[in-house]
Write a protein that holds these residues in place. Sequence first.
Motif, PDB file in Angstrom:
ATOM      1  N   LEU A   1      51.454  -1.995  24.151  1.00  0.00           N
ATOM      2  CA  LEU A   1      51.472  -1.861  25.601  1.00  0.00           C
ATOM      3  C   LEU A   1      51.169  -3.223  26.208  1.00  0.00           C
ATOM      4  O   LEU A   1      50.118  -3.801  25.944  1.00  0.00           O
ATOM      5  CB  LEU A   1      50.424  -0.837  26.045  1.00  0.00           C
ATOM      6  N   ARG A   2      52.080  -3.716  26.982  1.00  0.00           N
ATOM      7  CA  ARG A   2      51.883  -5.023  27.613  1.00  0.00           C
ATOM      8  C   ARG A   2      51.817  -4.860  29.123  1.00  0.00           C
ATOM      9  O   ARG A   2      52.781  -4.450  29.751  1.00  0.00           O
ATOM     10  CB  ARG A   2      53.020  -5.960  27.216  1.00  0.00           C
ATOM     11  N   MET A   3      50.635  -5.167  29.651  1.00  0.00           N
ATOM     12  CA  MET A   3      50.402  -4.969  31.090  1.00  0.00           C
ATOM     13  C   MET A   3      49.710  -6.160  31.728  1.00  0.00           C
ATOM     14  O   MET A   3      49.015  -6.016  32.738  1.00  0.00           O
ATOM     15  CB  MET A   3      49.541  -3.721  31.297  1.00  0.00           C
ATOM     16  N   SER A   4      49.878  -7.348  31.155  1.00  0.00           N
ATOM     17  CA  SER A   4      49.232  -8.508  31.772  1.00  0.00           C
ATOM     18  C   SER A   4      49.839  -8.782  33.150  1.00  0.00           C
ATOM     19  O   SER A   4      50.935  -8.325  33.451  1.00  0.00           O
ATOM     20  CB  SER A   4      49.404  -9.743  30.883  1.00  0.00           C
ATOM     21  N   HIS A   5      49.098  -9.517  33.965  1.00  0.00           N
ATOM     22  CA  HIS A   5      49.568  -9.871  35.313  1.00  0.00           C
ATOM     23  C   HIS A   5      49.920  -8.638  36.142  1.00  0.00           C
ATOM     24  O   HIS A   5      51.026  -8.487  36.645  1.00  0.00           O
ATOM     25  CB  HIS A   5      50.768 -10.832  35.250  1.00  0.00           C
ATOM     26  N   ASN A   6      48.948  -7.719  36.238  1.00  0.00           N
ATOM     27  CA  ASN A   6      49.058  -6.597  37.161  1.00  0.00           C
ATOM     28  C   ASN A   6      47.796  -6.562  38.009  1.00  0.00           C
ATOM     29  O   ASN A   6      47.076  -7.568  38.087  1.00  0.00           O
ATOM     30  CB  ASN A   6      49.278  -5.295  36.384  1.00  0.00           C
ATOM     31  N   GLN A   7      47.516  -5.425  38.641  1.00  0.00           N
ATOM     32  CA  GLN A   7      46.343  -5.314  39.527  1.00  0.00           C
ATOM     33  C   GLN A   7      45.366  -4.265  39.011  1.00  0.00           C
ATOM     34  O   GLN A   7      44.642  -3.665  39.806  1.00  0.00           O
ATOM     35  CB  GLN A   7      46.811  -4.898  40.938  1.00  0.00           C
ATOM     36  N   LEU A   8      45.364  -4.028  37.709  1.00  0.00           N
ATOM     37  CA  LEU A   8      44.504  -2.978  37.150  1.00  0.00           C
ATOM     38  C   LEU A   8      43.056  -3.236  37.494  1.00  0.00           C
ATOM     39  O   LEU A   8      42.538  -4.335  37.261  1.00  0.00           O
ATOM     40  CB  LEU A   8      44.665  -2.918  35.631  1.00  0.00           C
ATOM     41  N   GLN A   9      42.389  -2.205  37.999  1.00  0.00           N
ATOM     42  CA  GLN A   9      41.007  -2.365  38.420  1.00  0.00           C
ATOM     43  C   GLN A   9      40.113  -1.337  37.744  1.00  0.00           C
ATOM     44  O   GLN A   9      39.389  -1.663  36.826  1.00  0.00           O
ATOM     45  CB  GLN A   9      40.926  -2.233  39.944  1.00  0.00           C
ATOM     46  N   ASP A  10      40.210  -0.098  38.179  1.00  0.00           N
ATOM     47  CA  ASP A  10      39.441   0.967  37.534  1.00  0.00           C
ATOM     48  C   ASP A  10      40.382   1.790  36.674  1.00  0.00           C
ATOM     49  O   ASP A  10      41.354   2.336  37.171  1.00  0.00           O
ATOM     50  CB  ASP A  10      38.825   1.885  38.601  1.00  0.00           C
ATOM     51  N   ILE A  11      40.070   1.856  35.400  1.00  0.00           N
ATOM     52  CA  ILE A  11      40.865   2.711  34.517  1.00  0.00           C
ATOM     53  C   ILE A  11      39.914   3.647  33.792  1.00  0.00           C
ATOM     54  O   ILE A  11      38.756   3.297  33.560  1.00  0.00           O
ATOM     55  CB  ILE A  11      41.697   1.875  33.504  1.00  0.00           C
ATOM     56  N   PRO A  12      40.376   4.866  33.448  1.00  0.00           N
ATOM     57  CA  PRO A  12      39.494   5.788  32.726  1.00  0.00           C
ATOM     58  C   PRO A  12      39.008   5.153  31.424  1.00  0.00           C
ATOM     59  O   PRO A  12      39.788   4.483  30.730  1.00  0.00           O
ATOM     60  CB  PRO A  12      40.397   6.995  32.452  1.00  0.00           C
ATOM     61  N   TYR A  13      37.729   5.358  31.085  1.00  0.00           N
ATOM     62  CA  TYR A  13      37.118   4.727  29.910  1.00  0.00           C
ATOM     63  C   TYR A  13      37.924   4.976  28.638  1.00  0.00           C
ATOM     64  O   TYR A  13      38.111   4.088  27.808  1.00  0.00           O
ATOM     65  CB  TYR A  13      35.676   5.232  29.744  1.00  0.00           C
ATOM     66  N   ASN A  14      38.439   6.183  28.460  1.00  0.00           N
ATOM     67  CA  ASN A  14      39.131   6.554  27.216  1.00  0.00           C
ATOM     68  C   ASN A  14      40.641   6.371  27.263  1.00  0.00           C
ATOM     69  O   ASN A  14      41.340   6.812  26.364  1.00  0.00           O
ATOM     70  CB  ASN A  14      38.864   8.024  26.893  1.00  0.00           C
ATOM     71  N   ILE A  15      41.128   5.744  28.283  1.00  0.00           N
ATOM     72  CA  ILE A  15      42.577   5.756  28.520  1.00  0.00           C
ATOM     73  C   ILE A  15      43.382   5.205  27.332  1.00  0.00           C
ATOM     74  O   ILE A  15      44.479   5.667  27.051  1.00  0.00           O
ATOM     75  CB  ILE A  15      42.925   5.002  29.829  1.00  0.00           C
ATOM     76  N   PHE A  16      42.813   4.227  26.620  1.00  0.00           N
ATOM     77  CA  PHE A  16      43.563   3.628  25.514  1.00  0.00           C
ATOM     78  C   PHE A  16      43.181   4.223  24.151  1.00  0.00           C
ATOM     79  O   PHE A  16      43.429   3.613  23.112  1.00  0.00           O
ATOM     80  CB  PHE A  16      43.388   2.105  25.501  1.00  0.00           C
ATOM     81  N   ASN A  17      42.598   5.392  24.158  1.00  0.00           N
ATOM     82  CA  ASN A  17      42.282   6.087  22.902  1.00  0.00           C
ATOM     83  C   ASN A  17      43.568   6.686  22.327  1.00  0.00           C
ATOM     84  O   ASN A  17      43.827   7.870  22.426  1.00  0.00           O
ATOM     85  CB  ASN A  17      41.235   7.180  23.173  1.00  0.00           C
ATOM     86  N   LEU A  18      44.380   5.808  21.756  1.00  0.00           N
ATOM     87  CA  LEU A  18      45.692   6.193  21.240  1.00  0.00           C
ATOM     88  C   LEU A  18      45.751   5.793  19.772  1.00  0.00           C
ATOM     89  O   LEU A  18      45.593   4.618  19.448  1.00  0.00           O
ATOM     90  CB  LEU A  18      46.791   5.454  22.000  1.00  0.00           C
ATOM     91  N   SER A  19      45.987   6.763  18.918  1.00  0.00           N
ATOM     92  CA  SER A  19      45.798   6.503  17.487  1.00  0.00           C
ATOM     93  C   SER A  19      46.810   5.513  16.912  1.00  0.00           C
ATOM     94  O   SER A  19      46.563   4.906  15.885  1.00  0.00           O
ATOM     95  CB  SER A  19      45.836   7.818  16.716  1.00  0.00           C
ATOM     96  N   ASN A  20      47.944   5.311  17.561  1.00  0.00           N
ATOM     97  CA  ASN A  20      48.937   4.384  17.001  1.00  0.00           C
ATOM     98  C   ASN A  20      48.965   3.017  17.674  1.00  0.00           C
ATOM     99  O   ASN A  20      49.780   2.174  17.318  1.00  0.00           O
ATOM    100  CB  ASN A  20      50.332   5.006  17.070  1.00  0.00           C
TER     101      ASN A  20
END
Length: 315
Positions: free
Chosen positions: A262-281
């Motif tokens: 997942l490539r999301m550099s150069h965006n405006q991400l601020q608050d994200i859910p703590y577990n959002i990237f809990n993805l096994s792959n």
Amino acid sequence: MGFLSTVCVFFFFLGVKVYCQYENYQWDEDYDEEPDDVYQPEFQLRQNVDYGVPFYQHPLGCASECFCPPNFPSSMYCDNRKLQTIPNIPAHIQQVYLQFNEIEAVNTDSFINATHLKEINLSHNKIKSQKIEHGVFAKLSNLVQLHLQHNNLEEFPFPLPKSLERLLLGYNEISRLQTNAMDGLINLTMLDLCYNHLDDPMLQEKNLAKMEKLMQLNLCNNRLESMPPGLPSSLMYLSLENNSISSIPENYFNELPKLHALRMSHNQLQDIPYNIFNLSNLIELNVGHNKLKQAFYIPRNLEHLYLENNEIEST
Ligand SMILES: *[C@@H]1O[C@H](CO)[C@@H](O)[C@H](O)[C@H]1NC(C)=O
Ligand SMILES: *[C@@H]1O[C@H](CO)[C@@H](O)[C@H](O)[C@H]1NC(C)=O
Ligand SMILES: *[C@@H]1O[C@H](CO)[C@@H](O)[C@H](O)[C@H]1NC(C)=O
Ligand SMILES: *[C@@H]1O[C@H](CO)[C@@H](O)[C@H](O)[C@H]1NC(C)=O
Ligand SMILES: *[C@@H]1O[C@H](CO)[C@@H](O)[C@H](O)[C@H]1NC(C)=O
């Protein structure tokens, strides 16, 4: 910046390689891991090469402006020739290379006999959407690769053949997308739309999920403000760099169990859910150059994490 270093050291103990400074990486158009059944051209010749047999007459015919190598009679090379129109393509040709020309229009006439075409490279030309004759590509029922990057397209091309597996549309001015434009593209594995003018409304109700074989979706350098909705669960590589995305909905990745990168550099991400990237792959995550303030859960299998230029504090 000092704070960020602390975060980096901490994560390193978990076995994740964390990149705190900006590092250049390669996001290849082609992934090595693609399955064997993905179409590959038989061979590639380098551009601007003098192939040295100017008077060779191909027994099955070759456009006079182009070159058809004797050993690879199904390929026709017409790149880098200042061509303004597409030459007539003989019936036996399967690959036609027309990149780096001055072509403005795509007309049915050129393709009338070319029913065996598998690959068309029309990148780096001057093609505008309204100069593509309606249905010209859709008739090519064996077409698997279409390169139209670096042109002047304003609209997602439609209709396209259902056989298509790789569609490259980067570096255009695409700001229109018909509702059903993607519906038939059931065999598409790779779609590149980076460097266009896509915004959120354009991706609403577009049924991207119907592209059940899609592995790679590139939407970098567009005008998105939220995560693209309704992506197919086959997706492995998602590129969203340099948009204006500020949040990720709570269960967004539930539908994307295969996500590797997942490539999301150069965006405006601020608050994200703590577990959002809990993805096994998930193996690669790039959220550098955002406005993240809080640490988030790092999945066990992650190998590459890019976090530079955020506002993360330790907790
Ligand atoms: C298509 O094929 C027909 C029959 O072989 C030939 O007469 C005609 O010139 C071809 N047209 C083009 C545009 O190549
Ligand atoms: C198509 O053209 C692009 C240039 O835009 C080039 O990089 C690519 O190698 C070409 N593809 C093939 C298969 O020749
Ligand atoms: C889609 O791909 C499969 C497997 O390669 C192939 O058998 C099928 O004919 C393709 N569909 C179309 C519409 O070309
Ligand atoms: C992001 O896009 C803007 C234009 O929208 C461009 O000026 C800028 O160079 C891009 N930044 C990166 C890192 O690609
Ligand atoms: C991550 O997800 C798994 C299930 O996929 C769950 O068992 C685990 O508790 C989750 N971990 C965290 C920290 O949320």
